[in-house]
Design a protein around this motif. Sequence first.
Motif, PDB file in Angstrom:
ATOM      1  N   ALA A 130     -16.700 -19.837 -26.710  1.00 36.94           N
ATOM      2  CA  ALA A 130     -17.685 -19.158 -25.872  1.00 36.94           C
ATOM      3  C   ALA A 130     -18.364 -18.052 -26.662  1.00 36.94           C
ATOM      4  CB  ALA A 130     -17.023 -18.575 -24.619  1.00 36.94           C
ATOM      5  N   ASP A 330     -17.884  -9.444 -16.756  1.00 39.40           N
ATOM      6  CA  ASP A 330     -18.012 -10.861 -17.102  1.00 39.40           C
ATOM      7  C   ASP A 330     -16.642 -11.533 -17.045  1.00 39.40           C
ATOM      8  OD1 ASP A 330     -20.682 -10.448 -17.549  1.00 39.40           O
ATOM      9  OD2 ASP A 330     -20.527 -10.399 -19.730  1.00 39.40           O
ATOM     10  N   THR A 332     -15.015 -15.296 -18.046  1.00 38.33           N
ATOM     11  CA  THR A 332     -15.255 -16.553 -18.752  1.00 38.33           C
ATOM     12  C   THR A 332     -13.948 -17.337 -18.774  1.00 38.33           C
ATOM     13  OG1 THR A 332     -16.853 -15.435 -20.198  1.00 38.33           O
ATOM     14  CG2 THR A 332     -16.023 -17.567 -20.928  1.00 38.33           C
ATOM     15  N   GLN A 368     -15.278 -25.580 -17.140  1.00 41.03           N
ATOM     16  CA  GLN A 368     -15.611 -24.216 -17.531  1.00 41.03           C
ATOM     17  C   GLN A 368     -16.381 -23.522 -16.416  1.00 41.03           C
ATOM     18  OE1 GLN A 368     -18.023 -24.572 -21.183  1.00 41.03           O
ATOM     19  NE2 GLN A 368     -19.823 -23.944 -20.015  1.00 41.03           N
ATOM     20  N   GLY A 370     -18.280 -19.557 -15.573  1.00 39.26           N
ATOM     21  CA  GLY A 370     -18.699 -18.245 -16.027  1.00 39.26           C
ATOM     22  C   GLY A 370     -19.278 -17.436 -14.880  1.00 39.26           C
ATOM     23  N   GLN A 372     -20.656 -13.294 -13.633  1.00 39.86           N
ATOM     24  CA  GLN A 372     -21.002 -11.907 -13.925  1.00 39.86           C
ATOM     25  C   GLN A 372     -21.145 -11.176 -12.601  1.00 39.86           C
ATOM     26  OE1 GLN A 372     -24.903 -10.227 -15.810  1.00 39.86           O
ATOM     27  NE2 GLN A 372     -23.405 -10.425 -17.487  1.00 39.86           N
ATOM     28  N   ARG A 377     -22.757 -17.059 -14.059  1.00 40.37           N
ATOM     29  CA  ARG A 377     -23.359 -16.520 -15.269  1.00 40.37           C
ATOM     30  C   ARG A 377     -23.959 -17.661 -16.074  1.00 40.37           C
ATOM     31  NH1 ARG A 377     -19.219 -14.933 -18.348  1.00 40.37           N
ATOM     32  NH2 ARG A 377     -19.687 -15.494 -20.491  1.00 40.37           N
ATOM     33  N   PHE A 380     -22.779 -18.800 -19.746  1.00 34.93           N
ATOM     34  CA  PHE A 380     -21.622 -19.689 -19.834  1.00 34.93           C
ATOM     35  C   PHE A 380     -21.606 -20.517 -18.558  1.00 34.93           C
ATOM     36  CE2 PHE A 380     -17.034 -20.775 -19.876  1.00 34.93           C
ATOM     37  CZ  PHE A 380     -16.914 -21.226 -21.172  1.00 34.93           C
ATOM     38  N   SER A 382     -21.357 -23.019 -15.385  1.00 36.30           N
ATOM     39  CA  SER A 382     -20.282 -23.786 -14.758  1.00 36.30           C
ATOM     40  C   SER A 382     -20.592 -25.269 -14.902  1.00 36.30           C
ATOM     41  CB  SER A 382     -20.153 -23.402 -13.279  1.00 36.30           C
ATOM     42  OG  SER A 382     -19.777 -22.045 -13.149  1.00 36.30           O
ATOM     43  N   THR A 458     -22.054 -25.667 -22.948  1.00 42.83           N
ATOM     44  CA  THR A 458     -22.935 -24.499 -23.059  1.00 42.83           C
ATOM     45  C   THR A 458     -24.237 -24.867 -23.749  1.00 42.83           C
ATOM     46  OG1 THR A 458     -21.029 -23.010 -23.097  1.00 42.83           O
ATOM     47  CG2 THR A 458     -23.117 -22.151 -23.950  1.00 42.83           C
TER      48      THR A 458
END
Length: 679
Positions: A130, A330, A332, A368, A370, A372, A377, A380, A382, A458
């Motif tokens: 990441a 954040d 992750t 994954q 992410g 914020q 986010r 990163f 999802s 990503t």
Amino acid sequence: MSRFPSALLLTTALVLPAFAQEAAAPATAPAAAPAANPATARAATPLDTVTSTATRTPQVAGDSAVSISVITREEILQRQPRSPVELLGDVPGVEISGAPRTSALQPTIRGLGDERIVLRIDGVRNNFNAGHRGRTFIDPELLRQVDVLRGPSSSLYGSGALGGVISFRTIDPEDVILGSQPVGGFFSGGYQTQGASARGLGVMAARAGDFSTLVASSGFRNGQYRDGADRIIQFSGDNVLNLLGKLNWSPGFHRFQLQGSRYENANQIPIAANTATTTGIADRTTLQESVSLRYTYANPAMPLFEPSLTLYNNYVELNEARIAAPYAQDRTRLNTKGIEAQNTSRFTLFGPERHTFVVGLEAYQDEQRGYQNGLPRQQFPSANQDVLGLYVQDEIRWGNWTLLPGVRFDRFQQERGSGAQSQDNSRASPRVSLAWQATPWAQPYVSYSEAFRAPSLTELYVGGQHFPGNFFVPNPNLQPETAKNIEAGVDLRFRDVLNENDRIRGRIAIFRNNIDNFIEQTVGRTTTTSRNIGEARIEGIEAELQYDTPFWFARLAASALRGTNLETNLPLASIPAQRLSLNGGYRFLEQGLTLGSRLVLNDAQDRLPNTESYRVTAASAVWDLYATWQPTFAPNLRLDVAVNNVTDATYRRSNWNGVPTPAYAEIGRNFLVALRASF
């Protein structure tokens, strides 16, 4: 999620006393075998070590007709590293990438890094990557061996193995319990002057009947490092705690192993941790929790049936609270669930030839997420990835010849959201090699292999702000990177050359790796996106030579690589400089003392794509001294001392070559000491 490894570790710790009590009950227990003393025993060279990484079957590293290097437990203890990546600096073709912050260091193999290398810990895939945050989260104190397989390896390991594979193996109860004792363990403590770093490790293991178990706890704490010019390497502190637990049951020819681990690091570090930046600082907590169940069966009377099965769940989470505007929290995380099943058969068809036939399946899912401030986010995104791989390989030995063909077929599905953005691709990765035992001391070989890397989630779906005034643009049309590698080499082995009972091991290899659809991140004035750029070529020569006697030992490792973007005919910026590493010493057997020295010479790297974005890195020479004392009158004690970067050299690694020049260089002189007591 976080309860599973912790519960396993607690269970393992609770059953240890019961194991010890049961095993100690018989009054006629066998006498303890004398403890081995590595400082007074004749040590095999690393190329004499057995590894299963090269072919997924046990092989002596120096006979495997493939570019593989092994880092043993003895070297790990001598080096006293804080990051497992620090162990790789002497391996031919391997470079350490990133600013000298322990948790952010990353390896590159033959100029390829990040997700172009497959990382595994005890057979569990570590797919986390990441944006400059690091990938290797384990205290090296818990490792017993590291295997570095160089070159495209997708025929066995699937997506990501363009550069190679790094396999980490942790300690087992059998590594800890001395002789026939029912219980064993050790405690160690250490200190390093750089960062005023203190560390500790405690390991206990027990066995009773068909059962054995191990529980270990390690950790270290350090402040900020200084470079050779006495400048502070800002935000390089760590506070690490690592737990490991194993529970084994081995009835007959069966073996079951339940394993759990937990790694946690709390530090203050830039969001882009492996760059030289000192902005974007956050209070970060890194958590990795892994649990796995492994089964193997090995009955010499059944050579056609040697199965293994591994189930695992690997969870990584980073929580970062930015300490300056724009203030943000954040989160992750990546969760990888996987299964590997394999069978090995040994047989002959026509009489003179011998087959070692491997067939296997690997399936895993990456999920994954992410966030914020609690919201998704985009940096990163999802997203999910499902991979299914089937592989087959046949090692055929016929007289002095060994032919090894193999192929793996992978299908991978990647999607964001409810399938509105998705990819469905497949890829076959063949490999074939031919080795000839021309003389008792020389085995030349040639090989051809292909590999691929699917675009990361990503790269496909990234969005949001990259930096003020610049925004990420997703590219869901990215194609997989592919590699085609040709390699030729020779494995060497000699005995009784200069002295009776000495030995020499060596390997020289040349290679050319052509990479298509290379994925490059392009940073424009207002946008940043990833795109396939066409074709690149990386070629080079690597050499290892190892000499060992009961007294003297010496190691040599060298590599010279060249990388070219074939679309522009310009050099690739990620290629390491030419390097020569020398390591040697002497064992004073009667005193249990080993003295050694290590010298790493790096040439200047001036092959750059341009001088606006990249700068020349100067040549460097880094000299280390080390000593091990395991006294013959107290073999359960071991003292390791070392001085790294004796001359306090100010230098930078060749791939740390961006513009502007960083405000600091590599870590300066460092005094290290560790004391270990076994029982």
